[in-house]
Each structure stands twice: as C-alpha cells, then as structure tokens.
Design a protein around this motif. Structure first.
Motif, PDB file in Angstrom:
ATOM      1  N   LEU A 189       3.389   5.927  17.538  1.00  0.00           N
ATOM      2  CA  LEU A 189       2.860   4.893  16.656  1.00  0.00           C
ATOM      3  C   LEU A 189       2.806   5.395  15.224  1.00  0.00           C
ATOM      4  CD1 LEU A 189       1.378   2.115  16.239  1.00  0.00           C
ATOM      5  CD2 LEU A 189      -0.759   3.387  16.508  1.00  0.00           C
ATOM      6  N   THR A 190       3.290   4.570  14.298  1.00  0.00           N
ATOM      7  CA  THR A 190       3.168   4.847  12.865  1.00  0.00           C
ATOM      8  C   THR A 190       2.823   3.531  12.178  1.00  0.00           C
ATOM      9  OG1 THR A 190       4.834   6.605  12.940  1.00  0.00           O
ATOM     10  CG2 THR A 190       4.341   5.668  10.786  1.00  0.00           C
ATOM     11  N   TYR A 191       1.882   3.576  11.240  1.00  0.00           N
ATOM     12  CA  TYR A 191       1.617   2.363  10.467  1.00  0.00           C
ATOM     13  C   TYR A 191       1.270   2.698   9.020  1.00  0.00           C
ATOM     14  CZ  TYR A 191      -3.497   3.004  11.307  1.00  0.00           C
ATOM     15  OH  TYR A 191      -4.778   3.492  11.383  1.00  0.00           O
ATOM     16  N   ASP A 192       1.707   1.822   8.131  1.00  0.00           N
ATOM     17  CA  ASP A 192       1.384   1.931   6.710  1.00  0.00           C
ATOM     18  C   ASP A 192       1.578   0.551   6.082  1.00  0.00           C
ATOM     19  OD1 ASP A 192       4.159   1.629   6.465  1.00  0.00           O
ATOM     20  OD2 ASP A 192       4.462   3.777   6.249  1.00  0.00           O
ATOM     21  N   GLY A 193       1.115   0.382   4.877  1.00  0.00           N
ATOM     22  CA  GLY A 193       1.245  -0.912   4.227  1.00  0.00           C
ATOM     23  C   GLY A 193       0.197  -1.129   3.172  1.00  0.00           C
ATOM     24  N   THR A 194      -0.167  -2.370   2.952  1.00  0.00           N
ATOM     25  CA  THR A 194      -1.109  -2.732   1.901  1.00  0.00           C
ATOM     26  C   THR A 194      -2.130  -3.735   2.411  1.00  0.00           C
ATOM     27  OG1 THR A 194       0.584  -2.445   0.199  1.00  0.00           O
ATOM     28  CG2 THR A 194      -1.372  -3.702  -0.409  1.00  0.00           C
ATOM     29  N   ILE A 195      -3.409  -3.460   2.206  1.00  0.00           N
ATOM     30  CA  ILE A 195      -4.450  -4.430   2.502  1.00  0.00           C
ATOM     31  C   ILE A 195      -5.364  -4.556   1.287  1.00  0.00           C
ATOM     32  CG2 ILE A 195      -4.418  -4.080   4.995  1.00  0.00           C
ATOM     33  CD1 ILE A 195      -6.845  -2.345   4.737  1.00  0.00           C
ATOM     34  N   ALA A 196      -6.008  -5.695   1.176  1.00  0.00           N
ATOM     35  CA  ALA A 196      -6.879  -5.976   0.037  1.00  0.00           C
ATOM     36  C   ALA A 196      -8.331  -6.051   0.476  1.00  0.00           C
ATOM     37  CB  ALA A 196      -6.482  -7.293  -0.627  1.00  0.00           C
ATOM     38  N   ILE A 197      -9.206  -5.425  -0.263  1.00  0.00           N
ATOM     39  CA  ILE A 197     -10.624  -5.500   0.039  1.00  0.00           C
ATOM     40  C   ILE A 197     -11.119  -6.887  -0.322  1.00  0.00           C
ATOM     41  CG2 ILE A 197     -12.909  -4.720  -0.648  1.00  0.00           C
ATOM     42  CD1 ILE A 197     -11.894  -1.958  -0.811  1.00  0.00           C
ATOM     43  N   GLU A 198     -11.756  -7.548   0.633  1.00  0.00           N
ATOM     44  CA  GLU A 198     -12.294  -8.881   0.411  1.00  0.00           C
ATOM     45  C   GLU A 198     -13.785  -8.862   0.122  1.00  0.00           C
ATOM     46  OE1 GLU A 198     -11.111 -10.747   4.096  1.00  0.00           O
ATOM     47  OE2 GLU A 198      -9.383 -11.671   3.090  1.00  0.00           O
ATOM     48  N   ASP A 199     -14.482  -7.854   0.614  1.00  0.00           N
ATOM     49  CA  ASP A 199     -15.941  -7.840   0.466  1.00  0.00           C
ATOM     50  C   ASP A 199     -16.470  -6.434   0.643  1.00  0.00           C
ATOM     51  OD1 ASP A 199     -18.515  -9.034   0.220  1.00  0.00           O
ATOM     52  OD2 ASP A 199     -18.753  -8.911   2.386  1.00  0.00           O
ATOM     53  N   VAL A 200     -17.412  -6.032  -0.200  1.00  0.00           N
ATOM     54  CA  VAL A 200     -18.162  -4.787  -0.038  1.00  0.00           C
ATOM     55  C   VAL A 200     -19.631  -5.167  -0.152  1.00  0.00           C
ATOM     56  CG1 VAL A 200     -18.660  -2.489  -0.945  1.00  0.00           C
ATOM     57  CG2 VAL A 200     -16.336  -3.396  -1.054  1.00  0.00           C
ATOM     58  N   ARG A 201     -20.366  -5.025   0.952  1.00  0.00           N
ATOM     59  CA  ARG A 201     -21.744  -5.543   0.979  1.00  0.00           C
ATOM     60  C   ARG A 201     -22.662  -4.575   1.680  1.00  0.00           C
ATOM     61  NH1 ARG A 201     -22.102 -11.474   3.179  1.00  0.00           N
ATOM     62  NH2 ARG A 201     -20.645 -11.651   1.430  1.00  0.00           N
ATOM     63  N   ALA A 202     -23.767  -4.247   1.027  1.00  0.00           N
ATOM     64  CA  ALA A 202     -24.756  -3.332   1.615  1.00  0.00           C
ATOM     65  C   ALA A 202     -25.490  -4.001   2.768  1.00  0.00           C
ATOM     66  CB  ALA A 202     -25.756  -2.904   0.540  1.00  0.00           C
TER      67      ALA A 202
END
Length: 202
Positions: A189-202
C-alpha cells in the motif's frame, strides 16, 4: 501521518511550546525545527477535520493485492475521496480516515522512551520522530501484536514496514508520502495526495 494538507484558515498559527501536544512532547527540543504547516497539523491540540483526494496504489504482485483485499486496505485509485479527523485525548490521538468506502482508523499515543505508537486493530507500530530541515520523518522501530495485557513483538522477517514523511510545500501546505511493505511481498500500500483542512476546533 496525512497526505498533503492545505490549511483553509490563514489565521492559524503554530501552537506555543507550552501546549504540549503529543507530537510536541515526543519531539522535544526538535519541535521548533518543523516547518509551520507541519506544526499546525500536529500541535493545535484541537480536533482537525480535513478532506481531499489521494492517489492510492497497491503492490504489483497478485499475492500483494490479495493481502490488500483481505486486510480491507483502501482500494487502489488515482483520486480517492478522502476524509480525515484527528481528535486529541488524554491518552493520545484518534485518527479516523476514509478512502472512498474504506475506513482506516488508528490510535496514536506515547510509548517507550519518547516513541510514537500507532495501533491498528491488534497491531502496534512504534516510531521515532525526526525533524529534518522542516520536514517530519517517521522512523519505524518495531511492530507487535497486542492481545489483552500481552504485547508480542514480531520478528523482523515478517514485520510490515511503514515509511512516512511530511514536507511543507508552500506557506499552508504539507506533502506526505506513506508506504507499507511486507518483507516477502514488497509494497502492499502507498498513498499520497492533497487534502484541505475544513475545521480546527478545540
């Protein structure tokens, strides 16, 4: 360990050292050497939600592909729709990942002498974290099977090898490459790519 991450809020800033996130504790004096985007991902001490598309590949041999199916690893895809949620807790972090219709959920926590442990079902992998020119490297030390209170280290001849690296790519991006290899079969298995942060919440 993530694939490339694009941070949606430019106001996010790297956490202060006193926040003592899991990764900050493990890296100690090396923590400030990480590039800002990498520190944001691993040091916010808050729940992080992200999504994107990743390239997922399996090994070329028929047996490697059979193993991938049996273990229900993410399906091979040039652009798998991916969701990620990282939730901190008192004893570590929970990582919930989805690749298309497949889930890959793990728990990360501190173990041994400053080692990062990641548990996937009954398997536990241990890593030494290393900061190198702003990047974060995961150096695998060992793997074991956990059965209730027993921890049974696996011999090197059959230990799955996990290689992972995170690199900053611009002010708000982190590029990550993850691969899993079995000694007798090669890459499974190999994976790579691009994801976007949608939310950072305490």
């Amino acid at each position: 360990m993530l694939a490339s991450i694009v941070i949606g809020e430019s106001s996010l800033a790297p956490p202060r050292p006193r926040d003592a996130s899991l990764y900050a504790r493990l890296l100690g004096s090396s923590w400030p050497q990480l590039a800002d985007p990498v520190r944001i991902i691993h040091g916010t001490n808050a729940t992080v939600r992200a999504r994107g598309r990743l390239r997922v590949t399996h090994g070329r041999s028929h047996l490697a592909r059979v193993v991938a199916r049996v273990l229900r690893l993410p399906c091979a895809s040039d652009a798998a729709d991916t969701r990620l949620t990282i939730t901190p807790g008192a004893d570590g972090e929970t990582w919930l990942r989805s690749f298309g219709d497949r889930q890959l959920d793990t728990r990360q926590y501190e173990a041994g002498a400053g080692e990062l442990a990641e548990r996937i079902g009954v398997l536990e992998f241990r890593f030494r974290l290393e900061a190198l020119e702003g990047s974060l490297l995961f150096r695998q030390l060992e793997a074991a099977v956990l059965l209730r209170s027993m921890r049974l280290p696996l011999p090197a001849s059959c230990v799955p090898r996990v290689e992972a690296r995170e690199d900053a790519a611009g002010a708000d991006r982190v590029c990550v490459h993850v691969s899993v290899t079995l000694p007798a079969l090669g890459p499974i298995l190999t994976y790579d790519g691009t994801i976007a942060i949608e939310d950072v919440r305490a």
